[in-house]
Motif scaffolding. Structure first.
Motif, PDB file in Angstrom:
ATOM      1  N   ASP A 371      26.759  43.250  34.772  1.00  0.00           N
ATOM      2  CA  ASP A 371      26.817  42.617  36.099  1.00  0.00           C
ATOM      3  C   ASP A 371      26.274  41.188  36.047  1.00  0.00           C
ATOM      4  N   ILE A 372      26.427  40.555  34.880  1.00  0.00           N
ATOM      5  CA  ILE A 372      25.792  39.266  34.628  1.00  0.00           C
ATOM      6  C   ILE A 372      26.741  38.108  34.928  1.00  0.00           C
ATOM      7  N   SER A 373      26.186  37.022  35.524  1.00  0.00           N
ATOM      8  CA  SER A 373      26.916  35.768  35.661  1.00  0.00           C
ATOM      9  C   SER A 373      26.012  34.629  35.208  1.00  0.00           C
ATOM     10  N   LEU A 374      26.629  33.487  34.901  1.00  0.00           N
ATOM     11  CA  LEU A 374      25.891  32.305  34.466  1.00  0.00           C
ATOM     12  C   LEU A 374      25.899  31.241  35.573  1.00  0.00           C
ATOM     13  N   PRO A 375      25.073  30.202  35.462  1.00  0.00           N
ATOM     14  CA  PRO A 375      25.097  29.116  36.444  1.00  0.00           C
ATOM     15  C   PRO A 375      26.452  28.418  36.464  1.00  0.00           C
ATOM     16  N   MET A 376      26.688  27.611  37.498  1.00  0.00           N
ATOM     17  CA  MET A 376      27.966  26.916  37.641  1.00  0.00           C
ATOM     18  C   MET A 376      28.197  25.925  36.502  1.00  0.00           C
ATOM     19  N   GLU A 377      29.456  25.789  36.105  1.00  0.00           N
ATOM     20  CA  GLU A 377      29.816  24.810  35.096  1.00  0.00           C
ATOM     21  C   GLU A 377      29.468  23.409  35.590  1.00  0.00           C
ATOM     22  N   GLY A 378      29.004  22.564  34.686  1.00  0.00           N
ATOM     23  CA  GLY A 378      28.612  21.209  35.060  1.00  0.00           C
ATOM     24  C   GLY A 378      27.139  21.078  35.352  1.00  0.00           C
ATOM     25  N   SER A 379      26.476  22.191  35.682  1.00  0.00           N
ATOM     26  CA  SER A 379      25.028  22.130  35.894  1.00  0.00           C
ATOM     27  C   SER A 379      24.348  22.006  34.536  1.00  0.00           C
ATOM     28  N   ILE A 380      23.162  21.438  34.533  1.00  0.00           N
ATOM     29  CA  ILE A 380      22.463  21.279  33.261  1.00  0.00           C
ATOM     30  C   ILE A 380      22.092  22.636  32.673  1.00  0.00           C
ATOM     31  N   ALA A 381      21.834  23.637  33.533  1.00  0.00           N
ATOM     32  CA  ALA A 381      21.518  24.979  33.037  1.00  0.00           C
ATOM     33  C   ALA A 381      22.697  25.537  32.244  1.00  0.00           C
ATOM     34  N   TYR A 382      23.901  25.413  32.808  1.00  0.00           N
ATOM     35  CA  TYR A 382      25.098  25.916  32.117  1.00  0.00           C
ATOM     36  C   TYR A 382      25.309  25.171  30.795  1.00  0.00           C
ATOM     37  N   GLU A 383      25.142  23.846  30.830  1.00  0.00           N
ATOM     38  CA  GLU A 383      25.373  23.060  29.620  1.00  0.00           C
ATOM     39  C   GLU A 383      24.355  23.395  28.532  1.00  0.00           C
ATOM     40  N   LEU A 384      23.110  23.663  28.916  1.00  0.00           N
ATOM     41  CA  LEU A 384      22.104  24.065  27.928  1.00  0.00           C
ATOM     42  C   LEU A 384      22.462  25.408  27.303  1.00  0.00           C
ATOM     43  N   ILE A 385      22.857  26.357  28.152  1.00  0.00           N
ATOM     44  CA  ILE A 385      23.235  27.681  27.654  1.00  0.00           C
ATOM     45  C   ILE A 385      24.440  27.593  26.742  1.00  0.00           C
ATOM     46  N   LYS A 386      25.425  26.797  27.135  1.00  0.00           N
ATOM     47  CA  LYS A 386      26.627  26.609  26.314  1.00  0.00           C
ATOM     48  C   LYS A 386      26.289  26.002  24.968  1.00  0.00           C
ATOM     49  N   SER A 387      25.391  25.008  24.964  1.00  0.00           N
ATOM     50  CA  SER A 387      24.974  24.384  23.709  1.00  0.00           C
ATOM     51  C   SER A 387      24.264  25.388  22.795  1.00  0.00           C
ATOM     52  N   LEU A 388      23.414  26.218  23.376  1.00  0.00           N
ATOM     53  CA  LEU A 388      22.729  27.246  22.581  1.00  0.00           C
ATOM     54  C   LEU A 388      23.728  28.205  21.967  1.00  0.00           C
ATOM     55  N   ALA A 389      24.683  28.658  22.775  1.00  0.00           N
ATOM     56  CA  ALA A 389      25.655  29.634  22.300  1.00  0.00           C
ATOM     57  C   ALA A 389      26.530  29.064  21.174  1.00  0.00           C
ATOM     58  N   ASN A 390      26.777  27.768  21.235  1.00  0.00           N
ATOM     59  CA  ASN A 390      27.620  27.119  20.217  1.00  0.00           C
ATOM     60  C   ASN A 390      26.824  26.516  19.073  1.00  0.00           C
ATOM     61  N   GLY A 391      25.523  26.807  19.041  1.00  0.00           N
ATOM     62  CA  GLY A 391      24.688  26.366  17.947  1.00  0.00           C
ATOM     63  C   GLY A 391      24.448  24.869  17.899  1.00  0.00           C
ATOM     64  N   LYS A 392      24.515  24.186  19.059  1.00  0.00           N
ATOM     65  CA  LYS A 392      24.366  22.726  19.093  1.00  0.00           C
ATOM     66  C   LYS A 392      22.980  22.303  19.568  1.00  0.00           C
ATOM     67  N   HIS A 393      21.995  23.105  19.281  1.00  0.00           N
ATOM     68  CA  HIS A 393      20.639  22.803  19.727  1.00  0.00           C
ATOM     69  C   HIS A 393      19.746  22.297  18.612  1.00  0.00           C
ATOM     70  N   GLN A 394      20.273  22.178  17.427  1.00  0.00           N
ATOM     71  CA  GLN A 394      19.442  21.783  16.283  1.00  0.00           C
ATOM     72  C   GLN A 394      19.134  20.280  16.325  1.00  0.00           C
TER      73      GLN A 394
END
Length: 394
Positions: A371-394
């Motif tokens: 029953d999970i959803s993520l923050p709206m696209e374009g928000s910094i929260a969504y972009e941070l989560i997306k970066s983590l998932a794609n391994g772009k946080h290094q």
């Protein structure tokens, strides 16, 4: 992450050093060939201020009109403001409160700020409104289209005129505001933060006297003599300028990059679709903290987990009312202790979990995970989560 909601960089150049030049400000408004544009706000009586928007084909846009396209009686209101701004008059807020936002350099061959993201390319206009063609405004070596933000709360005449357009309304629903284009959202965030600050600050915190907006609405001025006002007489005083409150927002990940820490805040109940939004950890910075210290503290206070490494990622203005979201990545080393979740320290989260990266990728790709959803696209929260998932946080 530069093209982010509320923080997209456009062709609008703030020209902050021209705010205190009354001759420049006067010409932007009173020159009969000035292309100056206005965006509008109104207070709701509950310590809130909201924009006038256009709604066309179920899409919302920020209402903007040209000063010189207004009826003569309305233009006179703005000409009066020009004189009050020049003289620092105590009457300057009687009809309108106004802020100079900058010059739009869109379409110029030579720009002082090298950005080609047109501010106005997505603007809508009310049905029946005709945009006039004016030459670019020029002052010394500076040119562009002047932009102002206006609070019309105390001008019934202006309100009636704006609302006479059938597709114009005052909008106070934050979720509706999130449907604007990114360029308009950037102009909204900038102008709304000033309008909100001016609405909330009408008296000097040092002597209690009335303060008036000067420098085209960007600074507050107390008429009390300096020797009678402890704020005005201090060597350094920031209370006459608008404030921005820094907020840390953290995407936390395990050291091996396989798990992401997300929480469901008690302020975000289950939606009508039965979904619960899980997002990053966030909280206000405290006095005397570095960004890194605040990041580590917020992770621990909200989740009980202890991170060791912090990396600053990006930022996002958040105009509700005047925050700057500072996006960071926090790395947690699983050692049997550091990753243990405990939400009972500050009791902000109703749920917190370590999610497998693959499940987060499924959510990003609009798949279903419980029953999970993520923050709206374009928000910094969504972009941070997306970066983590794609391994772009290094």
């Amino acid at each position: 992450m530069a093209d982010i909601f509320f923080g997209t960089t456009t062709t609008l150049n703030r020209f902050s050093f021209l705010r205190s030049n009354p001759d420049f400000i006067s010409k932007t408004v009173t020159d009969p060939e000035s292309p100056a544009r206005l965006v509008f706000y109104k207070q709701d009586g509950k310590n809130g201020i909201h924009p006038f928007l256009i709604e066309q084909d179920s899409q919302l846009g920020l209402l903007n009109l040209q000063v010189n396209s207004l009826p003569g009686s309305l233009k006179s209101i703005f000409h009066k403001w020009v004189e009050d701004n020049k003289s620092k008059s105590l009457e300057i807020r009687n009809q309108i409160t106004m802020v100079f936002l900058g010059l739009d350099e869109d379409g110029l061959d030579e720009k002082f700020l090298f950005n080609d993201n047109s501010l106005s390319k997505s603007f809508k206009y009310p049905t029946g409104y005709k945009v006039q063609s004016y030459p670019k405004f020029k002052y010394d070596k500076f040119q562009g289209t002047p932009y102002f933000s206006v609070d019309v709360t105390h001008s019934r005449e202006l309100q009636d005129y704006l609302l006479s357009y059938q597709d114009v309304k005052v909008e106070n629903n934050m979720l509706s505001l999130l449907t604007m284009s990114k360029n308009e959202s950037s102009l909204f965030a900038y102008s709304k933060m000033y309008m909100d600050w001016l609405m909330r600050n009408k008296f000097c915190p040092g002597c209690g006297s009335k303060v008036v907006p000067v420098d085209a609405g960007t600074r507050l001025f107390c008429h009390t003599p300096a020797n009678e006002c402890p704020v005005k007489s201090s060597s350094v005083s920031n209370v006459c300028f608008p404030r921005t409150d820094p907020v840390i927002i953290v995407g936390a990940i395990s050291a091996d990059g396989k798990k992401i820490l997300l929480g469901n805040n008690k302020r975000h109940p289950v939606t009508t679709a039965g979904k619960r939004m899980f997002s990053c950890i966030a909280g206000f910075m405290e006095p005397g903290e570095t960004i890194e210290e605040s990041t580590l503290r917020e992770i621990w206070e909200e989740t009980g987990c202890s991170a060791r490494e912090v990396r600053i990622a990006s930022s996002q203005p958040w105009p509700f009312p005047a925050n700057l979201m500072i996006g960071c990545f926090g790395v947690v080393h699983f050692d049997g202790i550091s990753e243990i979740i405990n939400t009972s320290l500050d009791n902000e989260l109703s749920d917190c979990r370590w999610f497998d990266v693959e499940d987060v990728k499924t959510l990003i790709n609009n798949g279903e995970v419980e029953d999970i959803s993520l923050p709206m696209e374009g928000s910094i929260a969504y972009e941070l989560i997306k970066s983590l998932a794609n391994g772009k946080h290094q």
